[in-house]
Design a protein around this motif. Structure first.
Motif, PDB file in Angstrom:
ATOM      1  N   THR A  39       0.683  -1.085  -0.144  1.00 24.13           N
ATOM      2  CA  THR A  39      -0.249   0.126   0.044  1.00 24.13           C
ATOM      3  C   THR A  39       0.787   1.304   0.000  1.00 24.13           C
ATOM      4  OG1 THR A  39      -1.747  -1.077   1.346  1.00 24.13           O
ATOM      5  CG2 THR A  39      -1.754   1.175   1.144  1.00 24.13           C
ATOM      6  N   ASP A  40       1.887   1.174   0.758  1.00 24.55           N
ATOM      7  CA  ASP A  40       2.938   2.226   0.763  1.00 24.55           C
ATOM      8  C   ASP A  40       3.430   2.501  -0.547  1.00 24.55           C
ATOM      9  OD1 ASP A  40       2.434   2.681   3.609  1.00 24.55           O
ATOM     10  OD2 ASP A  40       4.334   1.882   4.120  1.00 24.55           O
ATOM     11  N   ALA A  41       3.730   1.551  -0.902  1.00 22.59           N
ATOM     12  CA  ALA A  41       4.496   1.787  -2.615  1.00 22.59           C
ATOM     13  C   ALA A  41       3.398   2.233  -3.696  1.00 22.59           C
ATOM     14  CB  ALA A  41       4.972   0.542  -3.351  1.00 22.59           C
ATOM     15  N   VAL A  42       2.291   1.880  -3.576  1.00 24.88           N
ATOM     16  CA  VAL A  42       1.063   2.439  -4.405  1.00 24.88           C
ATOM     17  C   VAL A  42       0.869   3.849  -4.136  1.00 24.88           C
ATOM     18  CG1 VAL A  42      -1.240   2.267  -4.881  1.00 24.88           C
ATOM     19  CG2 VAL A  42       0.137   0.338  -4.690  1.00 24.88           C
ATOM     20  N   PHE A  43       0.820   4.451  -2.786  1.00 26.33           N
ATOM     21  CA  PHE A  43       0.654   5.799  -2.327  1.00 26.33           C
ATOM     22  C   PHE A  43       2.017   6.378  -3.050  1.00 26.33           C
ATOM     23  CE2 PHE A  43      -2.087   4.505   1.519  1.00 26.33           C
ATOM     24  CZ  PHE A  43      -3.144   4.524   0.591  1.00 26.33           C
ATOM     25  N   ALA A  44       3.009   5.854  -2.865  1.00 23.45           N
ATOM     26  CA  ALA A  44       4.169   6.758  -3.331  1.00 23.45           C
ATOM     27  C   ALA A  44       4.231   6.982  -4.778  1.00 23.45           C
ATOM     28  CB  ALA A  44       5.528   5.930  -2.701  1.00 23.45           C
ATOM     29  N   VAL A  45       3.792   5.985  -5.437  1.00 20.41           N
ATOM     30  CA  VAL A  45       3.589   6.165  -7.009  1.00 20.41           C
ATOM     31  C   VAL A  45       2.706   7.332  -7.224  1.00 20.41           C
ATOM     32  CG1 VAL A  45       3.152   4.930  -9.178  1.00 20.41           C
ATOM     33  CG2 VAL A  45       4.456   3.877  -7.437  1.00 20.41           C
ATOM     34  N   ILE A  46       1.244   7.270  -6.385  1.00 20.74           N
ATOM     35  CA  ILE A  46       0.396   8.099  -6.949  1.00 20.74           C
ATOM     36  C   ILE A  46       0.962   9.585  -6.931  1.00 20.74           C
ATOM     37  CG2 ILE A  46      -2.022   8.869  -5.756  1.00 20.74           C
ATOM     38  CD1 ILE A  46      -2.551   6.107  -5.726  1.00 20.74           C
ATOM     39  N   ILE A  47       1.521   9.894  -5.496  1.00 18.62           N
ATOM     40  CA  ILE A  47       1.919  11.113  -5.188  1.00 18.62           C
ATOM     41  C   ILE A  47       3.138  11.596  -6.211  1.00 18.62           C
ATOM     42  CG2 ILE A  47       3.573  12.355  -3.614  1.00 18.62           C
ATOM     43  CD1 ILE A  47       2.031  11.251  -1.216  1.00 18.62           C
ATOM     44  N   THR A  48       4.037  10.597  -6.577  1.00 24.25           N
ATOM     45  CA  THR A  48       5.062  11.181  -7.519  1.00 24.25           C
ATOM     46  C   THR A  48       4.412  11.324  -8.915  1.00 24.25           C
ATOM     47  OG1 THR A  48       6.631   9.311  -6.670  1.00 24.25           O
ATOM     48  CG2 THR A  48       6.704  10.161  -8.846  1.00 24.25           C
TER      49      THR A  48
END
Length: 202
Positions: A16-25
């Motif tokens: 989940t953290d990885a997905v959120f990081a990609v979304i913010i990027t």
């Protein structure tokens, strides 16, 4: 002896953290500097700034609530994992909605779409939260109901924002911000667990 490792909250949180990081990027990559080297050119980017700030706050609030919720489970069930994937699927549309909102200067149809996306995303979060809390022993019945009422009220505000956006885009957008403010404090925190541990007999 080879055994398949059980699913853990850490693995679910990491994904989940990885997905959120990609979304913010992705949202950050949509930011473009003004073509004019003037203050007026910078001020002309207000739709981009407003939409980015609200969307960033949304991701931050989702992550914070998700972080606290994960402290109440030991082994995620298959249902919980799929609810998490459904929730992330909804959140993955946020960069698209944010860019559309900025490019159209918060026009009515993009604001309605943005509000509906918040409704669907928060609806999935409510299902995810309910699945965790109903299987947790860290809450009393009254605490469980209090957390759920708060979440449902925020969901109702997002739904109201979508309806109001059909009438006035700025009023709808304002209700989105109001609903986000209700989630600044997580609906469920691990404080109850610690206090129960201190009060429990040895």
């Amino acid at each position: 002896m080879n055994k398949m490792a059980p699913s853990t909250p850490a693995r679910l949180s990491a994904y989940t953290d990885a997905v959120f990081a990609v979304i913010i990027t992705i949202m950050a990559l949509e930011l473009r500097p003004p073509t004019s080297p003037t203050w007026a050119g910078l001020l002309g980017l207000w739709p981009t700034v407003v939409s980015y700030v609200v969307s960033y706050a949304f991701v931050a609030i989702i992550w914070m609530n998700h972080h606290y919720l994960m402290t109440f489970i030991t082994t995620p069930s298959l249902r919980l994992i799929w609810l998490n994937f459904g929730h992330l699927f909804c959140v993955s549309f946020l960069p698209f909605a944010t860019a559309w909102l900025a490019q159209t200067e918060l026009a009515q149809v993009p604001v309605v779409f943005y509000a509906v996306l918040f409704v669907v995303t928060d609806g999935m979060y409510n299902l995810f939260e309910a699945e965790i809390l109903k299987h947790s022993t860290a809450f009393s019945r009254s605490e469980y109901l209090s957390a759920r009422r708060r979440s449902i009220f925020a969901f109702a505000l997002f739904a109201a924002a979508a309806g109001l956006a059909l009438i006035d885009n700025w009023l709808g957008f304002g209700f989105i911000c109001l609903a986000l403010a209700l989630h600044l404090r997580p609906d469920a925190t691990p404080f109850r667990r610690r206090s129960r541990g201190k009060d429990s007999p040895s």
